[in-house]
Write a protein that holds these residues in place. Structure first.
Motif, PDB file in Angstrom:
ATOM      1  N   TYR A  93       0.845  -1.200   0.000  1.00 20.48           N
ATOM      2  CA  TYR A  93       0.000   0.000   0.000  1.00 20.48           C
ATOM      3  C   TYR A  93       0.881   1.251   0.000  1.00 20.48           C
ATOM      4  O   TYR A  93       1.894   1.307   0.703  1.00 20.48           O
ATOM      5  CB  TYR A  93      -0.904   0.034   1.231  1.00 20.48           C
ATOM      6  CG  TYR A  93      -1.922  -1.082   1.283  1.00 20.48           C
ATOM      7  CD1 TYR A  93      -3.146  -0.965   0.623  1.00 20.48           C
ATOM      8  CD2 TYR A  93      -1.654  -2.246   1.989  1.00 20.48           C
ATOM      9  CE1 TYR A  93      -4.079  -1.985   0.667  1.00 20.48           C
ATOM     10  CE2 TYR A  93      -2.591  -3.278   2.033  1.00 20.48           C
ATOM     11  CZ  TYR A  93      -3.801  -3.144   1.373  1.00 20.48           C
ATOM     12  OH  TYR A  93      -4.709  -4.158   1.413  1.00 20.48           O
ATOM     13  N   ASP A  94       0.443   2.266  -0.779  1.00 26.05           N
ATOM     14  CA  ASP A  94       1.139   3.549  -0.801  1.00 26.05           C
ATOM     15  C   ASP A  94       0.122   4.654  -0.562  1.00 26.05           C
ATOM     16  O   ASP A  94      -0.915   4.710  -1.245  1.00 26.05           O
ATOM     17  CB  ASP A  94       1.837   3.765  -2.145  1.00 26.05           C
ATOM     18  CG  ASP A  94       2.663   5.033  -2.152  1.00 26.05           C
ATOM     19  OD1 ASP A  94       3.830   4.977  -1.729  1.00 26.05           O
ATOM     20  OD2 ASP A  94       2.130   6.087  -2.561  1.00 26.05           O
ATOM     21  N   PRO A  95       0.360   5.548   0.420  1.00 27.49           N
ATOM     22  CA  PRO A  95      -0.643   6.575   0.744  1.00 27.49           C
ATOM     23  C   PRO A  95      -0.887   7.572  -0.370  1.00 27.49           C
ATOM     24  O   PRO A  95      -1.938   8.218  -0.403  1.00 27.49           O
ATOM     25  CB  PRO A  95      -0.046   7.261   1.984  1.00 27.49           C
ATOM     26  CG  PRO A  95       1.413   6.982   1.919  1.00 27.49           C
ATOM     27  CD  PRO A  95       1.546   5.635   1.293  1.00 27.49           C
ATOM     28  N   ASN A  96       0.076   7.724  -1.300  1.00 28.71           N
ATOM     29  CA  ASN A  96      -0.091   8.639  -2.419  1.00 28.71           C
ATOM     30  C   ASN A  96      -0.626   7.939  -3.666  1.00 28.71           C
ATOM     31  O   ASN A  96      -0.794   8.571  -4.699  1.00 28.71           O
ATOM     32  CB  ASN A  96       1.237   9.317  -2.754  1.00 28.71           C
ATOM     33  CG  ASN A  96       1.814  10.058  -1.566  1.00 28.71           C
ATOM     34  OD1 ASN A  96       2.753   9.592  -0.938  1.00 28.71           O
ATOM     35  ND2 ASN A  96       1.236  11.201  -1.230  1.00 28.71           N
ATOM     36  N   GLY A  97      -0.849   6.629  -3.568  1.00 36.78           N
ATOM     37  CA  GLY A  97      -1.336   5.886  -4.723  1.00 36.78           C
ATOM     38  C   GLY A  97      -0.263   5.586  -5.749  1.00 36.78           C
ATOM     39  O   GLY A  97      -0.576   5.213  -6.886  1.00 36.78           O
ATOM     40  N   ASN A  98       1.010   5.749  -5.364  1.00 34.91           N
ATOM     41  CA  ASN A  98       2.097   5.446  -6.296  1.00 34.91           C
ATOM     42  C   ASN A  98       2.222   3.941  -6.504  1.00 34.91           C
ATOM     43  O   ASN A  98       1.835   3.136  -5.650  1.00 34.91           O
ATOM     44  CB  ASN A  98       3.424   5.971  -5.750  1.00 34.91           C
ATOM     45  CG  ASN A  98       3.443   7.477  -5.607  1.00 34.91           C
ATOM     46  OD1 ASN A  98       2.940   8.191  -6.466  1.00 34.91           O
ATOM     47  ND2 ASN A  98       4.005   7.963  -4.520  1.00 34.91           N
ATOM     48  N   ASN A  99       2.800   3.566  -7.635  1.00 35.48           N
ATOM     49  CA  ASN A  99       3.193   2.181  -7.806  1.00 35.48           C
ATOM     50  C   ASN A  99       4.286   1.861  -6.787  1.00 35.48           C
ATOM     51  O   ASN A  99       5.066   2.737  -6.383  1.00 35.48           O
ATOM     52  CB  ASN A  99       3.700   1.932  -9.217  1.00 35.48           C
ATOM     53  CG  ASN A  99       2.585   1.944 -10.244  1.00 35.48           C
ATOM     54  OD1 ASN A  99       1.408   1.897  -9.890  1.00 35.48           O
ATOM     55  ND2 ASN A  99       2.934   2.012 -11.510  1.00 35.48           N
ATOM     56  N   VAL A 100       4.345   0.614  -6.382  1.00 35.44           N
ATOM     57  CA  VAL A 100       5.243   0.265  -5.283  1.00 35.44           C
ATOM     58  C   VAL A 100       5.779  -1.153  -5.482  1.00 35.44           C
ATOM     59  O   VAL A 100       5.116  -2.013  -6.056  1.00 35.44           O
ATOM     60  CB  VAL A 100       4.487   0.409  -3.934  1.00 35.44           C
ATOM     61  CG1 VAL A 100       3.306  -0.532  -3.863  1.00 35.44           C
ATOM     62  CG2 VAL A 100       5.389   0.244  -2.751  1.00 35.44           C
ATOM     63  N   GLY A 101       6.999  -1.363  -5.040  1.00 37.05           N
ATOM     64  CA  GLY A 101       7.612  -2.689  -5.031  1.00 37.05           C
ATOM     65  C   GLY A 101       8.119  -2.969  -3.633  1.00 37.05           C
ATOM     66  O   GLY A 101       8.038  -2.123  -2.738  1.00 37.05           O
ATOM     67  N   ALA A 102       8.650  -4.165  -3.424  1.00 39.40           N
ATOM     68  CA  ALA A 102       9.086  -4.526  -2.071  1.00 39.40           C
ATOM     69  C   ALA A 102      10.328  -5.410  -2.127  1.00 39.40           C
ATOM     70  O   ALA A 102      10.632  -6.029  -3.142  1.00 39.40           O
ATOM     71  CB  ALA A 102       7.976  -5.230  -1.307  1.00 39.40           C
ATOM     72  N   HIS A 103      11.032  -5.430  -0.997  1.00 36.08           N
ATOM     73  CA  HIS A 103      12.223  -6.249  -0.820  1.00 36.08           C
ATOM     74  C   HIS A 103      11.958  -7.273   0.281  1.00 36.08           C
ATOM     75  O   HIS A 103      11.347  -6.951   1.298  1.00 36.08           O
ATOM     76  CB  HIS A 103      13.425  -5.395  -0.422  1.00 36.08           C
ATOM     77  CG  HIS A 103      13.825  -4.374  -1.447  1.00 36.08           C
ATOM     78  ND1 HIS A 103      13.068  -3.255  -1.707  1.00 36.08           N
ATOM     79  CD2 HIS A 103      14.899  -4.316  -2.278  1.00 36.08           C
ATOM     80  CE1 HIS A 103      13.672  -2.542  -2.660  1.00 36.08           C
ATOM     81  NE2 HIS A 103      14.774  -3.160  -3.017  1.00 36.08           N
ATOM     82  N   LEU A 104      12.430  -8.485   0.068  1.00 34.82           N
ATOM     83  CA  LEU A 104      12.313  -9.551   1.058  1.00 34.82           C
ATOM     84  C   LEU A 104      13.700 -10.082   1.371  1.00 34.82           C
ATOM     85  O   LEU A 104      14.525 -10.256   0.474  1.00 34.82           O
ATOM     86  CB  LEU A 104      11.453 -10.703   0.533  1.00 34.82           C
ATOM     87  CG  LEU A 104      11.424 -11.949   1.426  1.00 34.82           C
ATOM     88  CD1 LEU A 104      10.360 -11.799   2.510  1.00 34.82           C
ATOM     89  CD2 LEU A 104      11.152 -13.205   0.612  1.00 34.82           C
TER      90      LEU A 104
END
Length: 275
Positions: A93-104
């Motif tokens: 989830y991004d509060p600005n509605g930006n596209n987002v990725g993640a690191h594990l």
């Protein structure tokens, strides 16, 4: 006759005035108007938006697939041997509605040594899920405590908080061959069939079982690792007097490891007498 010369007079208003304190060390200071100061340039909307960008939230619902509970360092979750190549999933989830990725990443619990990652997910719209797969089983060892955690980064390179660590260990020991005990079976009358664990198996969760080479059914074990199912044999309409069934069984431990093979077929048939 002598005429006294007259000194020219100067109007009081025409005499230059000097403010008190303006005359210092014989130097006359003359006030000079300050030059006009240019107005600052208008803010760049793109820069302002970037400066106001908020970081994404910590990944939500981070777990394995199939889902396993998030363990603690005192009580790590048991993974089966198949989880050495586990798939992890989370929702971003991004509060600005930006596209987002993640690191594990996966680290060893005893000293935080990095065992895997950081693996980078695909970039997705806010609210979507991502997955990671641990590709090399050699990265993790049996009976060692690890933890996994993740964090998200948006397309403006803002990084959010890291999830709480989830501790786990991989159980490398599969159950042994269980014992199957068939009770009294009669046509159209339920009869017991009991499964008991192999000697030394003290972590049996239950048994997969089924008929005709299919182990899609499940029965949970009791505190001793045993379980009982009730089987009803039905007479075959095409073969009067015939009421047999082939039973298949597999023991499963609490980590999800199954016995190396499936026991069967075990021929079930009714007794010749009725109660």
């Amino acid at each position: 006759m002598f005429v006294k010369p007259v000194r020219p007079t100067t109007s009081r208003t025409s005499r230059p005035t000097v403010a008190a304190g303006a005359l210092l060390a014989g130097v006359l200071l003359v006030a000079v108007a300050a030059p006009a100061v240019a107005a600052p340039p208008a803010a760049n909307p793109a820069v302002s938006a970037s400066r106001q960008n908020a970081a994404p939230a910590a990944p939500a619902d981070l777990t394995t697939y199939p889902p396993r509970a998030c363990g603690t360092i005192e009580s790590p979750t048991l993974f089966s041997r198949s989880m050495l190549t586990a798939t992890f999933t989370a929702r971003l989830y991004d509060p600005n509605g930006n596209n987002v990725g993640a690191h594990l990443e996966i680290r060893r619990g005893v000293d935080d040594t990095l065992a895997y990652g950081p693996a980078i997910s695909a970039t997705v719209p806010s609210g979507a899920s991502v997955t990671w797969t641990v590709p090399d089983s050699a990265l993790l060892a049996y009976d060692t405590v690890y933890y996994y955690q993740a964090w998200a980064t948006d397309t403006h390179h803002a990084t959010g908080p890291t999830t709480e660590p989830c501790y786990f260990t991989v159980d490398g020991v599969a159950p042994g061959e269980p014992t199957i005990t068939v009770g009294t079976l009669l046509v159209d009358v339920p009869g017991p069939v009991t499964f008991t664990p192999a000697a030394g198996d003290d972590d049996i969760a239950g048994y997969r079982y089924g008929f005709n080479n299919n182990v899609s059914e499940w029965v949970a074990a009791d505190a001793t690792g045993a379980a009982t199912i009730w089987v009803t044999l039905t007479e075959d309409p095409f073969f009067p007097g015939s009421a047999t069934a082939d039973l298949w069984v597999q023991a499963v431990d609490t980590a999800g490891n199954g016995y190396a093979g499936v026991i069967g077929p075990i021929l079930l048939f009714p007794q010749t007498t009725t109660p």
